[in-house]
Design a protein around this motif. Sequence first.
Motif, PDB file in Angstrom:
ATOM      1  N   TYR A 133       0.196 -10.538  -8.312  1.00  0.00           N
ATOM      2  CA  TYR A 133       0.545  -9.453  -7.393  1.00  0.00           C
ATOM      3  C   TYR A 133      -0.716  -8.845  -6.778  1.00  0.00           C
ATOM      4  O   TYR A 133      -0.768  -8.586  -5.569  1.00  0.00           O
ATOM      5  N   ARG A 145      -1.835  -8.849  -2.723  1.00  0.00           N
ATOM      6  CA  ARG A 145      -2.193  -7.624  -1.993  1.00  0.00           C
ATOM      7  C   ARG A 145      -3.614  -7.704  -1.440  1.00  0.00           C
ATOM      8  O   ARG A 145      -3.867  -7.283  -0.295  1.00  0.00           O
ATOM      9  N   SER A 146      -4.535  -8.245  -2.240  1.00  0.00           N
ATOM     10  CA  SER A 146      -5.930  -8.315  -1.793  1.00  0.00           C
ATOM     11  C   SER A 146      -6.107  -9.286  -0.639  1.00  0.00           C
ATOM     12  O   SER A 146      -7.028  -9.136   0.173  1.00  0.00           O
ATOM     13  N   TYR A 186       0.821  -8.905   1.350  1.00  0.00           N
ATOM     14  CA  TYR A 186       1.914  -8.034   0.917  1.00  0.00           C
ATOM     15  C   TYR A 186       2.669  -7.490   2.126  1.00  0.00           C
ATOM     16  O   TYR A 186       2.078  -7.090   3.122  1.00  0.00           O
ATOM     17  N   TYR A 202       7.129  -8.898  -3.516  1.00  0.00           N
ATOM     18  CA  TYR A 202       6.074  -8.768  -2.524  1.00  0.00           C
ATOM     19  C   TYR A 202       6.504  -8.031  -1.253  1.00  0.00           C
ATOM     20  O   TYR A 202       5.671  -7.834  -0.359  1.00  0.00           O
TER      21      TYR A 202
END
Length: 294
Positions: A131, A135-136, A140, A219
Amino acid sequence: MFSLQKSRGDKIADGAIYTFLALFALVTLFPLYYVAIVSVTPYIEVMKNGGFVIWPEHFTFQAYKEIFSSARIPQALKITVFITVVGTVLNMAVTTLLAYPLSKKSVPGRNFILMGLVFTMIFSGGIIPLYILVRSLGLYDTVWALVIPGMVSTFNLLIVKTYFENLPSEIEEAAKVDGCGDVTTLFRIVLPLSAPIMATIGLFYGVTHWNEYFKGIFYLSDKTLMPMQVVLRSMIQTPNVSTELSVNSLALDALPPETIKMAVVVVATLPLLVIYPFLQKYFIKGALLGSVKG
């Protein structure tokens, strides 16, 4: 003289087997039939029969009209079709381009790469690190979060690699004698001979994308990006179907919630049921040839 005529005992055994298979098929298909029937049953008959209907006296397609007049279901279908088509194409491209060189024992570091790939089948970083990674990378709340993570299945990769290893090496040697490089040999010689396994693995990937559920709830927070299975799950959990569909309709309110839910199940399932028969022969042949060597 040897006779091909079956004895009485063989005929009885065949009859018992066919009867069992017919009953098994009936038990398997009945839930699908029931879902389809309830989705076209008027409200009065549903209530009169206590929610259990085998064959309605009247049919209505109002449920399908209402769900397609909403914005939620068509949008979810667009997202699901997109990730199924684009995701499967990317899956097949990456899997093929990775499996072909790994099928050659002369490739440097082949064993090390295979060990690393098999390692991922046993151990993983876990849900939280995955997750954080998504996001990085800025994936996302984008449709690519449903496609890029898990782009290659190690299991499917090993099946394709094994299939490539079973192809006659003389064919590729003849192609190289004619001046074909590795890329040309792959696309003009190997892939045309690998139609069964390509159809099989494509079906694996396609079904996975069509039934995408976990990535959608993990996500995504934007409802306009939710795939079909996530929308279906939300509709089953909510008592107010019209709110979930974002539609204010007297006709929708007049329909039983179960009829609406069953109609959505049919819409989410029917495409796979239509496509699968056309790929079944490749599915059976490709699965066997890709898993058995020799």
